[in-house]
Scaffold this motif. Structure first.
Motif, mmCIF file in Angstrom:
data_model
loop_
_atom_site.group_PDB
_atom_site.id
_atom_site.type_symbol
_atom_site.label_atom_id
_atom_site.label_comp_id
_atom_site.label_asym_id
_atom_site.label_seq_id
_atom_site.Cartn_x
_atom_site.Cartn_y
_atom_site.Cartn_z
ATOM 1 N N ALA A 357 5.848 0.904 4.509
ATOM 2 C CA ALA A 357 6.881 0.997 3.635
ATOM 3 C C ALA A 357 6.492 1.859 2.464
ATOM 4 O O ALA A 357 5.352 1.978 2.107
ATOM 5 N N SER A 358 7.486 2.549 1.877
ATOM 6 C CA SER A 358 7.137 3.562 0.803
ATOM 7 C C SER A 358 6.272 2.983 -0.324
ATOM 8 O O SER A 358 5.428 3.557 -0.969
ATOM 9 N N HIS A 359 6.458 1.798 -0.683
ATOM 10 C CA HIS A 359 5.604 1.110 -1.775
ATOM 11 C C HIS A 359 4.478 0.521 -1.315
ATOM 12 O O HIS A 359 3.600 -0.092 -2.223
ATOM 13 N N GLU A 360 3.982 0.668 -0.016
ATOM 14 C CA GLU A 360 2.671 0.220 0.311
ATOM 15 C C GLU A 360 1.588 1.555 0.497
ATOM 16 O O GLU A 360 1.040 1.325 1.495
ATOM 17 N N GLY A 361 1.416 1.936 -0.788
ATOM 18 C CA GLY A 361 0.586 3.091 -0.816
ATOM 19 C C GLY A 361 -0.817 2.749 -0.589
ATOM 20 O O GLY A 361 -1.985 3.285 0.012
ATOM 21 N N ASN A 362 -1.333 1.415 -0.912
ATOM 22 C CA ASN A 362 -2.662 0.913 -0.763
ATOM 23 C C ASN A 362 -2.998 0.942 1.156
ATOM 24 O O ASN A 362 -4.132 0.960 1.207
ATOM 25 N N LEU A 364 -1.780 2.894 3.225
ATOM 26 C CA LEU A 364 -1.842 4.387 3.632
ATOM 27 C C LEU A 364 -3.286 4.705 3.249
ATOM 28 O O LEU A 364 -3.817 5.567 3.934
ATOM 29 N N ASN A 365 -3.724 4.402 2.083
ATOM 30 C CA ASN A 365 -5.073 4.805 1.519
ATOM 31 C C ASN A 365 -6.375 4.187 2.500
ATOM 32 O O ASN A 365 -7.170 4.855 2.806
ATOM 33 N N GLN A 366 -6.003 2.911 2.894
ATOM 34 C CA GLN A 366 -6.885 2.242 3.682
ATOM 35 C C GLN A 366 -6.836 2.909 5.198
ATOM 36 O O GLN A 366 -8.048 2.844 5.764
ATOM 37 N N LEU A 367 -5.703 3.304 5.610
ATOM 38 C CA LEU A 367 -5.567 3.911 6.881
ATOM 39 C C LEU A 367 -6.694 5.421 6.663
ATOM 40 O O LEU A 367 -7.064 5.601 7.787
ATOM 41 N N LYS A 368 -6.196 5.977 5.731
ATOM 42 C CA LYS A 368 -6.993 7.373 5.745
ATOM 43 C C LYS A 368 -8.340 7.037 5.580
ATOM 44 O O LYS A 368 -9.124 8.010 6.348
ATOM 45 N N LYS A 369 -8.922 5.876 4.931
ATOM 46 C CA LYS A 369 -10.420 5.607 4.807
ATOM 47 C C LYS A 369 -10.968 5.191 6.035
ATOM 48 O O LYS A 369 -12.229 5.549 6.567
ATOM 49 N N GLU A 370 -10.212 4.343 6.707
ATOM 50 C CA GLU A 370 -10.958 3.465 7.779
ATOM 51 C C GLU A 370 -10.583 4.137 9.230
ATOM 52 O O GLU A 370 -11.069 3.377 10.120
ATOM 53 N N THR A 371 -9.584 4.760 9.331
ATOM 54 C CA THR A 371 -9.194 5.254 10.596
ATOM 55 C C THR A 371 -9.086 6.713 10.453
ATOM 56 O O THR A 371 -9.128 7.435 9.310
ATOM 57 N N LEU A 372 -8.767 7.455 11.607
ATOM 58 C CA LEU A 372 -8.637 8.831 11.675
ATOM 59 C C LEU A 372 -7.190 9.140 11.636
ATOM 60 O O LEU A 372 -6.411 9.119 12.689
ATOM 61 N N LEU A 373 -6.626 9.272 10.490
ATOM 62 C CA LEU A 373 -5.168 9.243 10.346
ATOM 63 C C LEU A 373 -4.792 10.844 10.441
ATOM 64 O O LEU A 373 -5.222 11.701 9.862
ATOM 65 N N ARG A 384 10.247 4.907 5.091
ATOM 66 C CA ARG A 384 9.195 4.291 5.474
ATOM 67 C C ARG A 384 8.046 5.429 5.815
ATOM 68 O O ARG A 384 8.956 6.346 6.494
ATOM 69 N N TYR A 385 7.119 5.375 5.910
ATOM 70 C CA TYR A 385 6.103 6.308 6.571
ATOM 71 C C TYR A 385 5.736 5.961 8.178
ATOM 72 O O TYR A 385 5.655 4.747 8.094
#
Length: 404
Positions: A357-362, A364-373, A384-385
């Protein structure tokens, strides 16, 4: 001093050149080199009576104060040759141990080197006191030191027991740290390769770790683990380890068990190879053989052919795959390596697709840090993203995908 025989003729010249470089790294000056061809080494003196006499003449001519053999000498051989020559005699193993004693910085590294030296020298103590005192410092006397070597065997055995106990405590701490990284689903990359292939240079290029890097054998001894963030944001760890070499002493493999254990728990190994070396294939075979001995063959490997700036890339033909040819000291080399590592990670990890969801920025940030997004495209219709990437099997991204 080296003997070319049926068992080593394929890499004898390379081995002798390596011994010369090892001697220089140990701060010794090579004043002459003597070689011999024979079907097999002499059981008593390695080189036979005739060569012993020739060696005595060369020692007097060049005023040498130490002779280094390119073979592991038995205690009896060492004593017999030393008595015949009248000056200290050491072998390739002792030179390597000596360099390790110079390079060790951490408490664990120093303990491991001392253990290896004591275990190697224990059966060679007979007659060594006289020879060591005559040497008066220099190659072969670093580490435990001549006073310890001249004490009785019982004292040395007690010292070995104490060191092993201390190393077990350090190893337990290292195991806890390693388990913590694994519990956190941290993707771990290990750097392995022949000594002086450029592992520390690569670590510094990717992480700016500022580790000791020099055109020397065994520039790195103590393992160093640093965090590295890929351009996509995925955080991994990079661990630099001690370089391998032909005929790596068994004592060192045993003593550095906990250090080499680090490599055994990696998710990906970067096998760094000096692409400009004339003996590249021999170096590759040495590392692959040691990897087999250390039970590392089940881990995915990316071969990194380094030092492309010191050769003609157009004529280069790789022998190991998958691989990448780079110069670790160039910006383009860093980018090429990052891309090759990214592709290797994608093959190892599990692909996922998630809607966020667009308001779930945290998230997305967690996905960037802990996975290869790889992509995170916004869909205006659903607000939604759509996130696509690759993640460790037990990561929160895979759990989210399974819950959805």
């Amino acid at each position: 001093m080296g003997v070319e025989h049926e068992g080593n003729y394929q890499y004898f010249e390379e081995s002798m050149l390596e011994l010369k470089n090892l001697t220089k790294t140990a701060e010794g000056e090579v004043v002459f080199s003597l070689t011999q061809k024979r079907p097999q080494i002499d059981r008593r003196t390695v080189i036979g009576k005739g060569k012993i006499a020739e060696l005595v003449t060369l020692i007097e001519t060049y005023e040498a104060n130490l002779v280094i053999f390119n073979h592991e000498l038995t205690p009896r051989q060492s004593q017999t040759i030393g008595d015949a020559l009248g000056i200290p005699v050491i072998d390739r193993v002792q030179v390597i141990l000596d360099i390790f004693a110079m390079r060790a910085r951490s408490k664990e590294g120093k303990l491991q080197v001392e253990l290896a030296q004591l275990e190697y020298l224990l059966p060679r103590l007979m007659g060594q006191g006289k020879m060591m005192s005559r040497l008066g410092g220099g190659i072969g006397t670093r580490g435990p030191g001549e006073t310890k070597l001249e004490t009785d065997r019982r004292h040395i055995r007690n010292k070995v027991t104490i060191i092993k106990k201390e190393l077990k405590e350090v190893e337990a701490h290292r195991t806890r740290t390693r388990q913590k990284r694994q519990t956190n689903d941290t993707f771990q990359i290990g750097l392995i390769g022949y000594t002086n292939a450029g592992k520390s240079t690569i670590l510094n290029a990717l992480t700016k770790a500022q580790t000791y890097e020099e055109d020397q054998l065994f520039a790195t001894l103590d393992p160093l683990t640093k965090k590295w963030r890929l351009p996509e944001g995925f955080e991994v760890t990079l661990t630099d380890t001690v370089g391998f070499i032909q005929d790596l002493p068994t004592q060192l493999i045993n003593a550095f068990h906990s250090t080499l254990e680090e490599s055994r728990n990696m998710d990906l190994l970067l096998h760094v190879v000096d692409a400009s070396s004339d003996n590249r294939q021999q170096h590759e075979e040495t590392v692959l053989k040691l990897m087999e001995e250390l039970d590392l063959t089940g881990i995915p490997v990316l071969t990194v052919y380094n030092k492309a700036d010191q050769m003609n890339p157009a004529t280069f033909v790789p022998t190991l795959f998958p691989s990448v040819l780079i110069s670790a000291k160039s910006l383009s080399g860093k980018e090429q390596l990052s891309q090759a590592i990214k592709l290797s990670i994608m093959e190892i990890l599990q692909p996922y697709t998630l809607t966020v969801a667009s308001h779930e920025g945290n998230t997305l940030n967690q996905l960037k840090k802990e996975t290869l997004l790889v992509t995170a495209d916004f869909d205006p219709e659903t607000q939604r993203y759509v996130a696509k990437g690759f993640a460790p099997p037990y990561s929160f991204a895979i759990r989210l995908m399974e819950d959805n």
